[in-house]
Write an enzyme that holds these catalytic residues in place. Structure first.
Site, PDB file in Angstrom:
ATOM      1  N   ASP A 385       0.863  -1.163   0.000  1.00 29.55           N
ATOM      2  CA  ASP A 385       0.000   0.000   0.000  1.00 29.55           C
ATOM      3  C   ASP A 385       0.914   1.231   0.000  1.00 29.55           C
ATOM      4  O   ASP A 385       2.112   1.107   0.256  1.00 29.55           O
ATOM      5  CB  ASP A 385      -0.858  -0.040   1.273  1.00 29.55           C
ATOM      6  CG  ASP A 385      -1.739   1.166   1.379  1.00 29.55           C
ATOM      7  OD1 ASP A 385      -2.273   1.583   0.346  1.00 29.55           O
ATOM      8  OD2 ASP A 385      -1.901   1.683   2.496  1.00 29.55           O
ATOM      9  N   LYS A 386       0.378   2.375  -0.311  1.00 29.30           N
ATOM     10  CA  LYS A 386       1.234   3.557  -0.302  1.00 29.30           C
ATOM     11  C   LYS A 386       1.072   4.370   0.986  1.00 29.30           C
ATOM     12  O   LYS A 386       1.973   4.454   1.798  1.00 29.30           O
ATOM     13  CB  LYS A 386       0.929   4.441  -1.505  1.00 29.30           C
ATOM     14  CG  LYS A 386       1.839   5.642  -1.606  1.00 29.30           C
ATOM     15  CD  LYS A 386       1.389   6.585  -2.689  1.00 29.30           C
ATOM     16  CE  LYS A 386       0.195   7.419  -2.277  1.00 29.30           C
ATOM     17  NZ  LYS A 386       0.498   8.385  -1.213  1.00 29.30           N
ATOM     18  N   PHE A 523     -11.253  23.310  -7.897  1.00 29.36           N
ATOM     19  CA  PHE A 523     -10.384  22.255  -8.422  1.00 29.36           C
ATOM     20  C   PHE A 523     -11.231  21.080  -8.900  1.00 29.36           C
ATOM     21  O   PHE A 523     -12.253  20.763  -8.304  1.00 29.36           O
ATOM     22  CB  PHE A 523      -9.477  21.789  -7.288  1.00 29.36           C
ATOM     23  CG  PHE A 523      -8.562  20.670  -7.653  1.00 29.36           C
ATOM     24  CD1 PHE A 523      -7.310  20.938  -8.194  1.00 29.36           C
ATOM     25  CD2 PHE A 523      -8.943  19.350  -7.473  1.00 29.36           C
ATOM     26  CE1 PHE A 523      -6.469  19.919  -8.535  1.00 29.36           C
ATOM     27  CE2 PHE A 523      -8.096  18.326  -7.816  1.00 29.36           C
ATOM     28  CZ  PHE A 523      -6.855  18.608  -8.350  1.00 29.36           C
ATOM     29  N   ASP A 662      -4.807   5.858  -4.148  1.00 35.65           N
ATOM     30  CA  ASP A 662      -4.541   7.256  -4.406  1.00 35.65           C
ATOM     31  C   ASP A 662      -4.496   7.558  -5.904  1.00 35.65           C
ATOM     32  O   ASP A 662      -4.472   6.668  -6.735  1.00 35.65           O
ATOM     33  CB  ASP A 662      -3.196   7.615  -3.770  1.00 35.65           C
ATOM     34  CG  ASP A 662      -3.319   8.891  -2.983  1.00 35.65           C
ATOM     35  OD1 ASP A 662      -4.069   9.758  -3.439  1.00 35.65           O
ATOM     36  OD2 ASP A 662      -2.663   8.998  -1.936  1.00 35.65           O
ATOM     37  N   ARG A 779      -5.564   4.111  -7.840  1.00 38.46           N
ATOM     38  CA  ARG A 779      -7.026   4.190  -7.825  1.00 38.46           C
ATOM     39  C   ARG A 779      -7.656   2.808  -7.798  1.00 38.46           C
ATOM     40  O   ARG A 779      -8.645   2.546  -8.458  1.00 38.46           O
ATOM     41  CB  ARG A 779      -7.534   4.956  -9.052  1.00 38.46           C
ATOM     42  CG  ARG A 779      -7.305   6.440  -8.951  1.00 38.46           C
ATOM     43  CD  ARG A 779      -8.622   7.183  -8.876  1.00 38.46           C
ATOM     44  NE  ARG A 779      -8.435   8.554  -8.416  1.00 38.46           N
ATOM     45  CZ  ARG A 779      -8.723   8.957  -7.191  1.00 38.46           C
ATOM     46  NH1 ARG A 779      -9.212   8.122  -6.310  1.00 38.46           N
ATOM     47  NH2 ARG A 779      -8.535  10.195  -6.836  1.00 38.46           N
ATOM     48  N   ASP A 805      -1.622  -0.671   5.806  1.00 41.07           N
ATOM     49  CA  ASP A 805      -1.930  -0.187   7.148  1.00 41.07           C
ATOM     50  C   ASP A 805      -3.408   0.065   7.373  1.00 41.07           C
ATOM     51  O   ASP A 805      -3.849   0.178   8.496  1.00 41.07           O
ATOM     52  CB  ASP A 805      -1.169   1.106   7.429  1.00 41.07           C
ATOM     53  CG  ASP A 805      -1.731   2.259   6.624  1.00 41.07           C
ATOM     54  OD1 ASP A 805      -2.046   2.032   5.433  1.00 41.07           O
ATOM     55  OD2 ASP A 805      -1.872   3.359   7.164  1.00 41.07           O
TER      56      ASP A 805
END
Lengths: 1200, 326
Positions: A385-386, A523, A662, A779, A805
């Site tokens: 995971d990031k 945005f 993400d 994603r 995590d």
């Protein structure tokens, strides 16, 4: 009417809700309670084939015609095995009870009869209204009723649930938000009708019926269990789903029972052994039939057949079963339990490892599953995971470029000084960390560009502020990046104070200022930029814009060309460092321009059809001809030691895939900053197609490009590949990194991945992905994460490890062979689902390269020896069968058979299995190549198994025929022959125990005190117990049980017997010794070489340890340490900080690091033969001057 | 300080054991140990082998086959199981002195005392003098448990099949027969005689056997095995004990007597001898025997192999030298 397709919940009406018997909020993961433990556990244990088999044997032994061994030879080990397993299961379950209790007993405030009462989580019911306070975990899935914030808004963090860390807004239905506090809520009696429990995190549909009106409910109104309330003082919610029905629990899925590949192999082998056993039984039964016909018929005058037996065939049939009983020891009953004990030991070593203890969060590593350790030594793929795993999820304003000048250099030197903003700016955030004082100077001297730069940052954002007391500002940002930027502006004197819908109040260089906010051009993902249009106190209208450089630089005024070039260079530099960049620009607007645009914007805003498009067009229209101000670079802070860990792991031939929820940009950024992606890569492919065709198209083009490349990417690890031209020694340092990473990378989006994972494309995707050095999936949903893992598991037959995590990683953690959870953060879902947990990603290298490698090595050595010793033991019966009329007479005393596996030979091999080390821990981190045998499954496989078996059978032949040849004609000095059965039994048994003890002594490579105690203790216990069992006193008490009275003494006093034992031992061991010596000499493994040099060095170092210190080396170390490369081998850092040998230690590590890189480059050279590679290796270890050079060279590259 | 300790309550203990840093001996199969080791072992084995071989050469063995398969054999007439109380004489000649002590063995071949069913067919309680087991023998004795309803003592197949040939040895000196004294004391294991087998403490011994029958193959009951010597009668009769200690292999010999007393204590002089055999035991075949040289030869072979191996290893080592020096 109650329908099972829907759920009805009425607020504040427990009686009504109880009718439906919804699950309570109590979570139960434990398996047993006190009463059910024994029956359930025994039932489970007897589902193990091995245990049932031994039960079956026990029954066979109770049949007198068959029983060739007393019942206790089986029941004693079986009872022991069952007990140990039961104790282990009981302890495991105890801890599950404890953790359940801990969660279930958390307090929450429940509204009962108008009063808030503290209740335990488990007592919360569906239909209750509970109050949540800031930073509390949500106890169940709630319908948000009201909140302390305006409009019934509340903010939650869903990191636990989906891994996304930016805050999310939830809003209550307007009618309920008006209810406000508990007084009104206690009379609230609305009824919710909604879907039944499911695992869709982003969907909820239901209806609220209240006061004869219907209100539609969506996910926007829900607070899910596992979320944390943020920036909201308090809120009230109605419990809709509780306990196991919550989306969180529904998502966690069934716990799969994980088995290691060694386990599966072991099961296969045990089946083969069963087959072997049956074959032996059949051979001996045929032998028995022949013997009964030819010889036994004559012998029947002394011993007629037993009554039910009337012909030799039936006798042979019985003999088959008798032999199954006495040969059953080839299927080792204590195998499984010994394996468990060893794994438990290894798990404790993981728990105890100080190098995997994180002092910041006070968390030690934990092996939560004790059955997978050796698989840690075989990992080939890591799925990471990031957020929270590779990164700390902390954004920091790191660098910026203003008007063509770059700021934010990281100062060199041992203790860089943080800038102190307080004297200049009382409103500064004390946690803000910046080092470059030139930027502060620039602000102070009033450089217009710099001031405008920070003014933009203080105005162009969507952050909300909160000022509890004067100067005590708290920002609530939607994303941490934005928070970091506004905080940076705050510290540099442009403090955002507050906003109203139409104004923004700031303090600029100490002077308050208010801007009229004319418009926010928000945005979105397509625009990739946001703007604000403000009017300052003087009435000047200005548009401030910040956004991705790609879109923003296109919209600049042509006069910016020169500045754009410089800034682009800076941006590239930042991006190469893995920083997240934004470009900033402004545009002055005249009153007329503004009026005109404002009109068109209003039109677009009011449009009913294609409103979005029209708005975008309107925005596009005004965001033109802007003036570039500069660029910002934000560091998504990596966890400590991540790039180094990834480098080491990839040197160990482990492929690392990043799977993140993400955005693509952030994921790619992180890829760069942790050096998975580098600029030197031949190509980085991005797959982001939305349709099946486009994804297929993209995949094809990737593989086409890959094929045309000179050297296929996968070749550096597995396939022979033309060696790269040998670099001149010493090689330029920058080349080192280039060569190990200069390949392909693949980045794939979640929506493309969905197509790529479909059955017809998955192989194509797989082959492409596996050919790439780095794979990043962005994603992706939690389910897709699991699917990717499953894909590799299915097609690659490789061991996979998933590390994460958050709750969004749970599915992947569960489906991978090994799941690792990052602990010490707030969420614990991932940890709960994981097999191992620790708090820093960098501990992974130690877990795999040290603990995993050792576990695998130990387990393999253990298994080899275990099968060997059982075959050596049992096959003696087989040979004896040919001399005893195939009558299933055992060679040994039955007590010996009972105790052989559980007493005489168990401890030395257990000690080896728990404590053995071939090379010390820091060596296996320095030489990641040492990890390879595990991945290739070299140490224990079918071939190794057959070698062990062959050795065992050879030993059994020697053990039977040597005493046979010697004793058949030998006699004591007083003329009594030695060929009686009991002497023969004692001689063979003693020889066996001695041979297997010598063999374990040979196999043990690391003799600690414990190994000595076990080996000598086992030998001692053999003689002690034998003398005790053959003693007169025992015989006098149980004359019926101890037939061997006096045998030990009578036998072991005979020199001939000892000569026989010595002879048998020599015949068994000498070939093994010779073979091992020759193998070591002719075909040394890398581990042998490392071990050898280690031992030689140890010997050499002993006399003059201090000599290793040198002034230049010490400074070299400090230098490298600051840049984090000294921490490459993190273990070392904690280990000997106080030690005098620090300098030499550090230099050794860095040299090892360079060595490994170098060796990596010379993979081909290594294939030429172990001898060459080992000499080369020694050369590198000793050349310290070269090492220093490499270190500093590397350093400069890293800094800029 | 206190605070810091509190903070790190979870820190694992820093002991050599938990950190896997226990001091350890790490042996390595280096040439410096292995090659000299092999030479030493080899030489030691050769030494022992020579000694054993020499010793085994000095052992003199004479075997007399009295099975009586061939018609020429004097015992041929006795080999018919129907003939009772048959006595035959075998004559043989000794060329040189048989140095004492001389042991007298009887041997059986292809006889499976190690057959499982045979081995368990006895009642240890009975044989240790337990009178209860006299009345109710263990089931393991079947089918030699009862005759009708009367229990057999000693029961079981082992006892039942006791070897019951007896021998007398004469030296023929100028036509006259001089009997060689055979000593039957202490031919059984000390523990068998003193611990494992016990007569019931009933005097006279005969009374203990009331209500029992002798094993079916026996000609006389247990209490009459040696009526002359109470210490050699019943279950502690040496011949009985020797028989009950079953052999490990189908071809075996058991000690019958020693020649340790009288004129022949120093050995059997060269000359003609006659063996008088009371042939009772029904045996059918018999093989010849050899002297036992195996142990000595095996030591020699293994010793030489070690030496050869060490030379091979030395060559290999010299050729593909493992990097001993850095």
């Amino acid at each position: 009417p109650y329908l099972c397709e829907e759920r009805r919940v009425r607020a504040n009406d427990r009686e009504y809700n109880e009718k439906f018997q919804y699950a309570s909020n109590c979570i139960m993961t434990s398996k047993y309670n006190i009463i059910t433990f024994l029956p359930v556990n025994l039932f489970e244990q007897f589902q193990e084939v091995a245990n049932t088999y031994f039960l079956f044997l026990l029954i066979l032994q109770l049949i007198p015609q068959i029983s060739s061994l007393s019942w206790f030879t089986t029941i004693v080990p079986l009872a022991l095995v069952l007990t140990i397993t039961a104790v282990k299961d009981a302890t495991d379950d105890y801890f599950r009870h404890k953790s359940d209790n801990q969660v279930n007993n958390r307090q929450s405030q429940v509204l009962i009869r108008g009063l808030l009462q503290n209740e335990k989580w488990m007592n919360v019911r569906v239909g209750d209204i509970i109050k949540l306070e800031n930073n509390q975990f949500v106890a169940a899935d709630l319908l948000l009723l009201s909140s302390s914030e305006p409009h019934g808004l509340c903010y939650i963090e869903t990191a636990e649930l989906d891994g996304e860390t930016n805050m999310k807004v939830r809003q209550s239905v307007s009618v309920t938000s008006e209810l406000g506090d508990q007084n009104n809520l206690s009379s609230f009696n609305g009824e919710v009708v909604c879907e039944p429990p499911n695992n869709k995190l982003d969907r909820f549909c239901g209806t609220l019926y209240w006061r004869d009106k219907k209100y539609t409910l969506t996910n926007q109104n829900m607070l899910l269990r596992g979320c944390v309330l943020r920036n909201t003082e308090a809120c009230y919610g109605l419990v809709i789903f509780a306990g196991p029905d919550t989306k969180l629990m529904q998502n966690s899925g069934r716990t799969k029972f994980k088995r290691t590949s060694i386990d599966r192999l072991m099961n296969t082998l045990v089946l083969w052994i069963f087959g072997f056993l049956v074959c032996m039984g059949v051979i001996l039964a045929i032998g028995n039939a022949v013997w009964e016909r030819e010889v036994g018929s004559l012998f029947q005058s002394y011993l007629p057949w037993d009554p039910p037996v009337d012909n030799f065939l039936f006798n042979a049939f019985l003999s088959f079963w008798s032999y199954v009983i006495i040969l059953n020891t080839v299927v080792p009953i204590s195998l499984y339990v010994s394996v468990e004990v060893i794994r438990l030991g290894h798990s404790y070593f993981i728990n105890w490892d100080q190098h995997m203890f994180c002092s910041q969060c006070n968390t030690a590593a934990e092996a939560r599953t004790t059955t997978l350790n050796e698989e840690l030594g075989q990992v080939e793929y890591i799925f990471s995971d990031k957020t929270g795993t590779l990164t700390q999820n902390i954004m920091s304003f790191n660098k910026c470029s203003i008007n063509g000048q770059t700021f934010g250099k990281y100062p060199l030197g041992p203790q860089p000084k943080r800038l102190d903003f307080t004297p200049f700016n009382p409103l500064a955030d004390l946690d803000f960390c910046f080092y470059d004082d030139t930027l502060l100077e620039s602000v102070k001297v009033g450089d217009l560009h710099t001031q405008e730069f920070f003014r933009l940052l203080s105005l162009c954002h969507t952050v909300m502020s909160e000022e509890k007391s004067e100067g005590e500002l708290v920002y609530k940002a939607q994303s941490p990046d934005e928070g970091a930027l506004v905080t940076a502006a705050r510290n540099f004197g442009f403090v955002f104070r507050s906003r109203t819908p139409g104004t923004i109040s700031t303090t600029e260089m100490g002077r308050p200022a208010t801007y009229t906010l004319l418009a926010i051009l928000d945005f979105n993902n397509i625009r990739k930029r946001m703007s604000v249009i403000v009017r300052n106190a003087e009435g000047r209208i200005r548009l401030y814009c910040k956004g991705a450089d790609t879109v923003l630089l296109e919209r600049l005024h042509p006069c910016n060309q020169e500045l754009t070039n410089i800034t682009s260079d800076h941006l590239n530099e930042y991006a190469a460092d893995g920083l997240r960049t934004l470009a900033l620009a402004y545009r002055d607007l005249t009153e007329d321009e503004w009026e005109a645009w404002s009109e068109s914007h209003r039109c677009a805003d009011k449009a009913t059809d294609c409103r979005e498009d029209r708005l975008a067009a309107a925005y596009e229209q005004i965001e033109q001809d802007m003036m570039l101000l500069g660029a910002t670079a934000i560091e998504d802070k990596l966890q400590e030691g991540v790039p180094e860990t990834i480098a080491v792991l990839s040197l160990a031939n482990i492929k690392i895939w990043v799977l993140t929820g993400d955005k693509q940009e952030t994921a790619v950024n992180i890829g760069y900053s942790c050096k998975m992606l580098t600029d030197d890569m031949t190509e980085v492919f991005i797959i982001s197609g939305h349709t099946v065709q486009s994804v297929r198209q993209e995949l094809r083009s990737v593989s086409l490009t890959g094929r045309t490349a000179a050297c296929p990417p996968s070749s550096w690890s597995t396939l022979p590949c033309p060696p790269p031209p040998p670099p001149p020694p010493p090689p330029p340092p920058s080349n080192l990194m280039d060569n190990i990473s200069g390949e392909f990378a693949l980045i794939i989006n979640g929506h493309s991945l969905a197509h790529a994972l479909e059955a017809d494309m998955e192989t194509e995707f797989l082959s492409t992905a596996c050919a790439c050095k780095a794979v990043i999936c962005c994603r992706v949903t939690p389910l897709q994460k699991a699917q990717v893992v499953e894909l590799i598991k299915k097609h690659k037959k490789a061991v996979t490890l998933a590390i994460g995590d958050g709750a969004n990683d749970v599915s992947m953690i569960k489906s991978a062979h090994i799941g690792v959870g990052i602990s010490g953060q707030e969420g614990i879902q991932a940890v709960l689902a994981s097999d191992y947990s620790f708090s820093q990603f960098r501990f992974l290298q130690r877990l795999l390269l040290v603990h995993g490698r050792w576990s695998y090595l130990r387990m393999c050595r253990f298994l080899c020896y275990f099968f060997y010793k059982n075959f050596a033991f049992t096959m003696v019966h087989f040979w004896f069968g040919f001399f005893c009329g195939f009558s299933a007479q055992t060679v040994y005393d039955q007590y010996f058979i009972t105790l052989y596996n559980i007493v005489y030979t168990s401890l030395p091999v257990l000690a080896m299995g728990i404590f053995d080390q071939d090379v010390p821990d820091h060596r296996s981190l320095e030489y990641p190549k040492l990890y390879e045998p595990g991945q290739l499954n070299l140490l224990f496989n079918k071939k190794e198994f057959f070698i062990c078996i062959a050795q065992g059978i050879y030993t059994s032949v020697v053990l039977f025929f040597v005493p046979y040849a010697v004793l058949s004609d030998a006699s004591q000095s007083n003329g009594v022959p030695l060929a009686d059965y009991q002497t023969f039994a004692v001689t063979t048994a003693t020889a066996l125990v001695i041979v297997v003890s010598v063999q374990i002594a040979l196999d043990t490579g690391f003799w600690t005190v414990i190994n000595h105690v076990c080996v000598w203790g086992s030998l001692g216990s053999y003689f002690t117990i034998m003398f005790a069992l053959h003693s007169q006193s025992l015989f006098r008490i149980f004359p019926n049980q101890f037939h061997f009275v006096g045998s030990a003494q009578s036998t072991l006093l005979q020199p001939v017997v000892w000569l026989t034992i010595a002879l048998a031992t020599a015949i068994c061991i000498v070939p093994v010794l010779a073979f091992r010596f020759l193998k070591l000499d002719l075909k040394p493994q890398l581990s042998d070489t490392v071990r050898y040099t280690q031992l030689v060095r140890q010997k050499k170092r002993k006399p003059g340890r201090l000599g290793a210190r040198g002034g230049s080396r010490r400074s070299g170390y400090a230098f490298a340490h600051q840049e984090g490369f000294g921490e490459l081998i993190t273990s070392g850092k904690n280990m000997r900080l106080s030690s005098m040998a620090l300098a030499s230690f550090a230099s050794r590590h860095s040299s090892g690091w360079i060595d490994t890189l170098r060796r990596k480059k010379h993979t081909s050279a290594q294939h030429l033969g172990g001898v060459q590679s080992s000499t080369q290796l020694c050369l590198w270890v000793s050349s310290s001057t070269l090492k220093l050079l490499l270190c500093s060279g590397r350093l400069t590259r890293y800094t800029y | 300080m206190v605070k810091q300790e509190k903070e790190f309550v979870n820190r694992p203990d820093n002991t050599a054991f938990t950190q896997q840093r226990l001091p350890a001996w790490q042996p390595m199969l280096s040439a410096g140990i292995i090659i000299p080791g092999f030479v030493l072992i080899g030489l030691a084995f050769i030494g022992i082998g020579v000694a054993l071989f020499v010793t085994s050469q000095s052992i003199q063995v004479l075997e007399v086959d009295y099975t009586g398969v061939e018609q020429s054999s004097p015992c041929f007439k006795c080999s018919d199981p129907d003939v009772k109380n048959c006595v035959c004489k075998m004559e043989f000649n000794i060329d040189s002195l048989f140095k004492g002590p001389v042991f007298f063995y009887y041997g059986l071949s292809n006889y499976f005392q190690n057959y499982r069913g045979y081995g368990v067919s006895k009642d240890p309680n009975q044989l240790s003098g337990d009178l209860d087991s006299f009345k109710v023998p263990s089931d393991s004795c079947a089918p030699y448990e009862y005759v009708g309803k009367t229990p057999i003592v000693p029961c079981g197949s082992v006892a039942n099949s006791m070897f019951n040939d007896s021998f007398k040895l004469y030296q023929i000196v100028s036509g006259a027969k001089i009997q060689v004294t055979l000593d039957g004391k202490g031919i059984a294991w000390w523990t068998d005689y003193n611990v494992k087998y016990r007569n019931p403490s009933v005097t006279p011994l005969k009374n203990a056997f009331n209500g029992t029958v002798k094993p079916t193959f026996w000609s006389k009951p247990a209490y009459e095995l040696d009526p002359t010597d109470p210490a050699n009668n019943g279950f502690i009769n040496q011949d009985f004990l020797v028989w009950m200690r079953r052999a490990a292999l189908p071809n075996f010999r058991k000690l019958y007597r020693r020649i340790t007393e009288g004129d022949y204590a120093k050995g059997l002089p060269a000359g003609n001898y006659s063996l008088e055999i009371a042939y009772n035991y029904p045996v059918l075949s018999f093989d010849g025997r050899k002297k036992n040289e195996f142990l000595g030869i095996a030591y020699l072979v293994i010793g030489s192999m070690c030496v050869v191996m060490s030379i091979v290893m030395l060559i290999v080592y010299a050729k593909f030298k493992f990097p001993e020096e850095e």
